[in-house]
Design an enzyme around this catalytic site. Structure first.
Site, PDB file in Angstrom:
ATOM      1  N   ASP A 207       1.312  -1.253  -0.244  1.00 38.29           N
ATOM      2  CA  ASP A 207      -0.403  -0.218   0.009  1.00 38.29           C
ATOM      3  C   ASP A 207       1.147   1.471  -0.170  1.00 38.29           C
ATOM      4  O   ASP A 207       1.891   1.149   0.832  1.00 38.29           O
ATOM      5  CB  ASP A 207      -0.471  -0.054   1.236  1.00 38.29           C
ATOM      6  CG  ASP A 207      -1.146   1.412   1.389  1.00 38.29           C
ATOM      7  OD1 ASP A 207      -2.784   1.432   0.886  1.00 38.29           O
ATOM      8  OD2 ASP A 207      -1.053   1.847   2.340  1.00 38.29           O
ATOM      9  N   GLU A 233       1.201  -0.336  -5.491  1.00 35.82           N
ATOM     10  CA  GLU A 233       0.354   0.475  -5.195  1.00 35.82           C
ATOM     11  C   GLU A 233       1.020   1.561  -5.693  1.00 35.82           C
ATOM     12  O   GLU A 233       1.624   2.358  -4.433  1.00 35.82           O
ATOM     13  CB  GLU A 233      -0.071   0.369  -4.191  1.00 35.82           C
ATOM     14  CG  GLU A 233      -1.914   1.605  -4.861  1.00 35.82           C
ATOM     15  CD  GLU A 233      -2.084   2.755  -3.965  1.00 35.82           C
ATOM     16  OE1 GLU A 233      -3.100   3.321  -4.233  1.00 35.82           O
ATOM     17  OE2 GLU A 233      -1.669   2.919  -2.482  1.00 35.82           O
TER      18      GLU A 233
HETATM   19  C1  AAO Z   1      -8.641   8.761   5.986  1.00 39.68           C
HETATM   20  C2  AAO Z   1      -9.110  10.241   5.758  1.00 39.68           C
HETATM   21  C3  AAO Z   1      -8.591  11.805   5.751  1.00 39.68           C
HETATM   22  C4  AAO Z   1      -7.536  11.601   7.312  1.00 39.68           C
HETATM   23  C5  AAO Z   1      -6.487  10.300   7.184  1.00 39.68           C
HETATM   24  C6  AAO Z   1      -6.099  10.466   8.904  1.00 39.68           C
HETATM   25  O1  AAO Z   1      -9.862  10.548   4.976  1.00 39.68           O
HETATM   26  O2  AAO Z   1      -9.250  12.618   5.704  1.00 39.68           O
HETATM   27  O3  AAO Z   1      -6.587  12.717   7.372  1.00 39.68           O
HETATM   28  O4  AAO Z   1      -7.900   9.507   7.658  1.00 39.68           O
HETATM   29  O5  AAO Z   1      -6.868  10.049   9.582  1.00 39.68           O
HETATM   30  C7  AAO Z   1      -7.682   5.383   2.822  1.00 39.68           C
HETATM   31  C8  AAO Z   1      -8.730   6.465   2.383  1.00 39.68           C
HETATM   32  C9  AAO Z   1      -8.208   8.239   2.822  1.00 39.68           C
HETATM   33  C10 AAO Z   1      -7.707   7.521   4.396  1.00 39.68           C
HETATM   34  C11 AAO Z   1      -7.259   6.568   4.743  1.00 39.68           C
HETATM   35  C12 AAO Z   1      -6.131   6.026   5.631  1.00 39.68           C
HETATM   36  O6  AAO Z   1      -8.757   7.018   1.154  1.00 39.68           O
HETATM   37  O7  AAO Z   1      -9.682   8.790   2.374  1.00 39.68           O
HETATM   38  O8  AAO Z   1      -7.969   9.022   5.477  1.00 39.68           O
HETATM   39  O9  AAO Z   1      -7.147   5.124   4.000  1.00 39.68           O
HETATM   40  O10 AAO Z   1      -7.200   5.387   6.457  1.00 39.68           O
HETATM   41  C13 AAO Z   1      -2.541   8.702  -2.841  1.00 39.68           C
HETATM   42  C14 AAO Z   1      -1.702   7.234  -2.708  1.00 39.68           C
HETATM   43  C15 AAO Z   1      -2.031   6.705  -2.953  1.00 39.68           C
HETATM   44  C16 AAO Z   1      -3.411   5.800  -1.992  1.00 39.68           C
HETATM   45  C17 AAO Z   1      -4.404   7.244  -2.670  1.00 39.68           C
HETATM   46  C18 AAO Z   1      -4.982   7.135  -1.007  1.00 39.68           C
HETATM   47  O11 AAO Z   1      -0.538   7.487  -3.444  1.00 39.68           O
HETATM   48  O12 AAO Z   1      -1.238   5.593  -1.414  1.00 39.68           O
HETATM   49  O13 AAO Z   1      -3.447   8.342  -2.137  1.00 39.68           O
HETATM   50  N1  AAO Z   1      -4.024   5.320  -1.498  1.00 39.68           N
HETATM   51  C19 AAO Z   1      -3.629   4.285  -0.669  1.00 39.68           C
HETATM   52  C20 AAO Z   1      -4.442   3.056  -0.257  1.00 39.68           C
HETATM   53  C21 AAO Z   1      -6.281   4.078  -0.119  1.00 39.68           C
HETATM   54  C22 AAO Z   1      -5.447   4.501   1.096  1.00 39.68           C
HETATM   55  C23 AAO Z   1      -4.219   5.002   1.205  1.00 39.68           C
HETATM   56  C24 AAO Z   1      -3.205   4.229   0.542  1.00 39.68           C
HETATM   57  C25 AAO Z   1      -3.667   5.377   2.609  1.00 39.68           C
HETATM   58  O14 AAO Z   1      -5.599   2.564  -1.705  1.00 39.68           O
HETATM   59  O15 AAO Z   1      -7.415   3.323   0.656  1.00 39.68           O
HETATM   60  O16 AAO Z   1      -5.994   5.320   1.842  1.00 39.68           O
HETATM   61  O17 AAO Z   1      -2.979   3.631   3.785  1.00 39.68           O
HETATM   62  C26 AAO Z   1      -2.926  11.397  -7.699  1.00 39.68           C
HETATM   63  C27 AAO Z   1      -1.681  10.524  -7.067  1.00 39.68           C
HETATM   64  C28 AAO Z   1      -1.902   9.834  -6.218  1.00 39.68           C
HETATM   65  C29 AAO Z   1      -2.683  10.179  -5.108  1.00 39.68           C
HETATM   66  C30 AAO Z   1      -4.384  10.669  -5.583  1.00 39.68           C
HETATM   67  C31 AAO Z   1      -5.073  10.720  -4.203  1.00 39.68           C
HETATM   68  O18 AAO Z   1      -3.818  10.832  -8.122  1.00 39.68           O
HETATM   69  O19 AAO Z   1      -1.073  10.497  -8.591  1.00 39.68           O
HETATM   70  O20 AAO Z   1      -0.792   8.924  -5.582  1.00 39.68           O
HETATM   71  O21 AAO Z   1      -2.966   9.033  -4.248  1.00 39.68           O
HETATM   72  O22 AAO Z   1      -3.888  11.797  -6.378  1.00 39.68           O
HETATM   73  O23 AAO Z   1      -4.340  12.132  -2.904  1.00 39.68           O
HETATM   74  C32 AAO Z   1      -6.134  11.434 -12.208  1.00 39.68           C
HETATM   75  C33 AAO Z   1      -4.296  12.348 -11.484  1.00 39.68           C
HETATM   76  C34 AAO Z   1      -3.895  11.006 -10.314  1.00 39.68           C
HETATM   77  C35 AAO Z   1      -4.137  11.303  -9.249  1.00 39.68           C
HETATM   78  C36 AAO Z   1      -5.777  11.117  -9.285  1.00 39.68           C
HETATM   79  C37 AAO Z   1      -6.404  11.029  -7.843  1.00 39.68           C
HETATM   80  O24 AAO Z   1      -6.207   9.980 -12.504  1.00 39.68           O
HETATM   81  O25 AAO Z   1      -3.346  11.316 -12.897  1.00 39.68           O
HETATM   82  O26 AAO Z   1      -2.632  11.131 -10.489  1.00 39.68           O
HETATM   83  O27 AAO Z   1      -6.322  11.740 -10.642  1.00 39.68           O
HETATM   84  O28 AAO Z   1      -7.311  10.162  -8.126  1.00 39.68           O
END
Ligand code: AAO
Length: 481
Positions: A207, A233
């Site tokens: 992750d 990932e």
């Molecule tokens: C929760 C709350 C937060 C709070 C936090 C701490 O929502 O408000 O601050 O708790 O209390 C999951 C949830 C989160 C959650 C977190 C922890 O989704 O909501 O936060 O658990 O409980 C990035 C990362 C990627 C990550 C993704 C969600 O790089 O690794 O964000 N995925 C994994 C898991 C995911 C999990 C975590 C990681 C954490 O699969 O379920 O989060 O363990 C761009 C970047 C990406 C970035 C995205 C989102 O993507 O390139 O790297 O991902 O933005 O910020 C286009 C663009 C593409 C862009 C995309 C966005 O396609 O080309 O670049 O749009 O969708």
């Protein structure tokens, strides 16, 4: 360097078979995974035995197994408190039992592993299994010296994905970021992965791999046996400095470009042939290291892709995913929701619950109900197709109105119709002339080919009758007598 080795399922004997035996030259066990998002361990074991093994799925990607913060949302799974395998999804014993029973059914387990960070909580608390913690204090495991304090943004959170140092040393949405360059941290994380492997998992999903330097991830997974599949990932941000290609030295990566290419074609009904798999696709890692999917738990809540909310288009997307010769496909199976944060249904004790899916049924899931994608007849039929076409290459396709189809050379033909008019699609093929059963409609059960499920191949052409939103697939193993 360790190499990702693909586990071979022993499910062939159980596989749903076509009407007549396919020539076995190209026949191969389909290397298809399924992500069972927020499915509890005992229920996954049951799916392996009743549905996944018989259909020929090779592996299941689980949600994280670690002890996590307490809360109703699904994403508590991504805020680990310790490395105890005690979570809302099940106990260590249940996890081990699931791995063993799935293995017996010919299905491997790929465990989602959260190693980049711990919780995102600012206040101290107690985790699901009773472990106490504070943001950067996890008694007996970590203390603040084991975490990054990036000092690059006002609150140490990642602000700018264009800055490598921020992405890899600041906090992802406030999640306490482990200093994975530290030998001590690497060793402890490696021990956690080794523990999963000791229980028999066949692979791990890393992750948030983007948020660790590739050399750090390489060092953490280096001690694992060579046959453990590592899938990183790394969401492709086309213009970002950190690219998925950096993570190929020690395993596979999820290739997010695949779904981004597929979705607009289905929505517009205008299809284009991809470059042949052997030549590679633009913005994709090489096919043999690409794990591809229509959607996952993040994209179904975020990106503008095709998801379970798109009805027929979602079925067509899965048909095309499974018909393709590019990468390792993963089918996604979660639950319907109307609130991004909503957790899966739980029982009175707070543990997640899931009723078994019925093979062949395709329920209309209301919020909180399981989608059961992995049990759909269309998906089982396409696993049957995939087994029969083996490594036969995908040939250039044909389009007519919003319909599109292609041949897997000499072994199978598939067609989809993303429009609202019926189309008779003629796909050139070198398959032997005859009558074939549509495995999409029949769920791969060629022997029970339903009325209207027969497709004629004559004069080097397969004639596919494609209803609006419909799909048809035939293969050499499903030829009618
Ligand atoms: C929760 C709350 C937060 C709070 C936090 C701490 O929502 O408000 O601050 O708790 O209390 C999951 C949830 C989160 C959650 C977190 C922890 O989704 O909501 O936060 O658990 O409980 C990035 C990362 C990627 C990550 C993704 C969600 O790089 O690794 O964000 N995925 C994994 C898991 C995911 C999990 C975590 C990681 C954490 O699969 O379920 O989060 O363990 C761009 C970047 C990406 C970035 C995205 C989102 O993507 O390139 O790297 O991902 O933005 O910020 C286009 C663009 C593409 C862009 C995309 C966005 O396609 O080309 O670049 O749009 O969708």
């Amino acid at each position: 360097m360790r190499r990702a080795v693909v586990a071979v399922a022993a499910a062939a004997a159980l596989a749903l078979s076509g009407c007549s035996a396919a020539p076995d030259a190209a026949e191969a066990e389909p290397d298809v995974g399924v992500q069972l998002f927020q499915w509890p361990w005992p229920a996954i074991a049951e799916e392996c035995e009743n549905t996944l093994g018989p259909a020929g799925f090779d592996w299941v990607l689980t949600s994280p197994a670690q002890e996590h913060v307490v809360g109703e949302q699904w994403w508590v799974s991504y805020q680990p408190v310790s490395y105890r395998l005690e979570s809302r999804l099940g106990t260590r014993e249940e996890f081990a039992d699931m791995v063993a029973r799935c293995r017996e059914a010919g299905v491997g387990i790929v465990a989602d592993a959260v190693v980049n960070h711990m919780t995102g909580q600012d206040e101290p608390g107690t985790g699901w299994a009773g472990s106490t913690y504070a943001h950067t204090e996890y008694p007996g495991i970590w203390s603040s010296a084991d975490f990054h304090a990036c000092g690059l943004t006002p609150d140490d959170d990642i602000r700018d994905y264009d800055v490598r140092a921020q992405v890899q040393t600041c906090e992802l949405v406030n999640l306490a970021d482990l200093d994975t360059a530290s030998p001590r941290v690497r060793e402890r994380l490696g021990a956690f992965l080794a523990d999963l492997v000791s229980l028999g998992v066949s692979g791990v999903r890393i992750d948030a791999a983007k948020h660790m330097a590739a050399e750090d991830v390489a060092a953490i997974v280096a001690p694992l046996p060579d046959d453990v599949r590592v899938i990183s990932e790394v969401i492709r941000g086309p213009l970002e400095p950190i690219q998925p290609e950096e993570y190929l030295g020690f395993g596979d990566v999820f290739e997010f470009s695949y779904a981004r290419d597929l979705a607009p074609q289905l929505r517009s009904g205008i299809f284009a042939d991809p470059a042949p798999a052997a030549e590679g696709r633009a913005m994709h890692v090489p096919a043999d290291q690409a794990v591809v999917f229509v959607d996952n738990h993040d994209t179904e809540r975020g990106e503008a892709g095709v998801t379970g909310r798109d009805g027929d288009l979602y079925v067509l997307a899965n048909v095309l995913l499974l018909a393709d010769d590019f990468g390792t496909p993963v089918v996604y199976s979660g639950y319907a929701f109307d609130d991004r944060d909503a957790g899966a249904p739980t029982g009175a004790d707070g543990r997640v619950v899931a009723d078994p899916c019925t093979p062949g049924e395709h329920p209309d899931a209301a919020a909180g109900e399981r989608t059961c994608t992995h049990a759909w007849a269309e998906v089982a039929g396409m696993l049957d197709f995939r087994r029969a076409v083996g490594d036969a290459p995908r040939l250039p396709g044909v389009a007519d109105a919003a319909a599109y189809g292609f041949e897997r050379e000499g072994r199978g033909v598939v067609g989809v119709n993303a429009g609202d008019e019926s189309v008779e699609l003629e796909v050139p093929t070198s398959m032997p002339a005859g009558e074939y059963c549509d495995v999409v409609l029949s769920g791969g059960r060629g022997a029970d080919c339903p009325d209207g499920g027969a497709v004629i191949v004559a004069d080097g052409v397969a004639r596919l009758s494609l209803a609006p939103g419909g799909a048809v697939a035939i293969h050499v193993g499903a030829r009618l007598p």
